[in-house]
Design a protein around this motif. Sequence first.
Motif, PDB file in Angstrom:
ATOM      1  N   GLU A 123       0.845  -1.196   0.000  1.00 40.82           N
ATOM      2  CA  GLU A 123       0.000   0.000   0.000  1.00 40.82           C
ATOM      3  C   GLU A 123       0.879   1.245   0.000  1.00 40.82           C
ATOM      4  O   GLU A 123       1.792   1.378   0.820  1.00 40.82           O
ATOM      5  CB  GLU A 123      -0.915  -0.005   1.217  1.00 40.82           C
ATOM      6  N   ARG A 142      -1.628   9.272   1.747  1.00 41.31           N
ATOM      7  CA  ARG A 142      -2.822   8.475   1.480  1.00 41.31           C
ATOM      8  C   ARG A 142      -3.997   8.964   2.306  1.00 41.31           C
ATOM      9  O   ARG A 142      -3.937   9.038   3.535  1.00 41.31           O
ATOM     10  CB  ARG A 142      -2.557   7.002   1.776  1.00 41.31           C
ATOM     11  N   GLY A 143      -5.070   9.359   1.619  1.00 42.70           N
ATOM     12  CA  GLY A 143      -6.251   9.866   2.297  1.00 42.70           C
ATOM     13  C   GLY A 143      -6.132  11.303   2.749  1.00 42.70           C
ATOM     14  O   GLY A 143      -7.075  11.864   3.300  1.00 42.70           O
ATOM     15  N   GLY A 144      -4.968  11.918   2.482  1.00 41.63           N
ATOM     16  CA  GLY A 144      -4.741  13.276   2.959  1.00 41.63           C
ATOM     17  C   GLY A 144      -4.538  14.305   1.869  1.00 41.63           C
ATOM     18  O   GLY A 144      -4.238  15.472   2.141  1.00 41.63           O
ATOM     19  N   GLU A 232      -4.229  11.019  -5.089  1.00 41.36           N
ATOM     20  CA  GLU A 232      -4.618  11.986  -4.060  1.00 41.36           C
ATOM     21  C   GLU A 232      -5.024  13.333  -4.656  1.00 41.36           C
ATOM     22  O   GLU A 232      -5.673  14.133  -3.992  1.00 41.36           O
ATOM     23  CB  GLU A 232      -3.491  12.149  -3.037  1.00 41.36           C
TER      24      GLU A 232
END
Length: 275
Positions: A123, A142-144, A232
């Motif tokens: 990942e 990741r996710g930010g 992202e």
Amino acid sequence: MIDEFLAGDLTDVEEAVRKAAAAEIMPRFRQLAADEIVEKNGPHDLVTVADRLAERHLTASLTALLPGSVVVGEEAVHADLTLLEALRGEDPVWIVDPVDGTRQFVHGDPAFATLVCLAHHGELLASWTYAPALDLMAVARRGGGALLGGSPLRSGSPEPGRDLQVAVSHYDFTTDEEKHVLGKLLTDGVVPRPCGSAGLEYLRVAQGSLDAVAFSWENAWDHAAGLLLVAEAGGASATLTGEPFRIAGGNTLPFTAARDAATARHILDLLASAG
């Protein structure tokens, strides 16, 4: 440990990347002696003393920042292919391309970059794309989201009716079969061109100034940082079979990363038409 590390602001990583470039890359930019440039797998596949020393610098600094982590770097892997097994291992792994676009670097072209991506269990968690000669630093978490120079990056979608601008594997590095498949992008509504630094092409997709890339090789150090950056920023990527790109390899090639999912599907449909 990895969760705690990622919960921080990660500015120490950015600083480590900048320091490696300042110490080992930029003093040699446009200053290389002939004996500091070596061919690896042919006249277009070059490595310099800057590549090797920058990777060594980053290996020391990054593993110090995250104890227990390991580094998979382009130059170390060239010397020892068994290092690739770390991409399937249990330890957090830093994926490093010290000078992405070595040919540009050798010829005095500022369009090269240092690429770093932190991954765990396959990942992609965080990435840094740094073009020291252009003073560009793009960071993704990741996710930010994704940032360029501290400002948010959004890939957006191509303008309807406009030709898609696509960077593809450079013809100097492709087989006849790969040229045939990538040649399917030579069609109405698509304008392909040979890629330069892969990391900077991904950055252009994340910025929305390039609509997609289509690549026929899978070296993790060329793609990991950029794939996370594009994701992202709101973009999409997939291999020829529609599956996510796996950094440990074994992908069905070519693959694409694009400004949005619809563009990615269109590129893959064209590539698949090669049969």
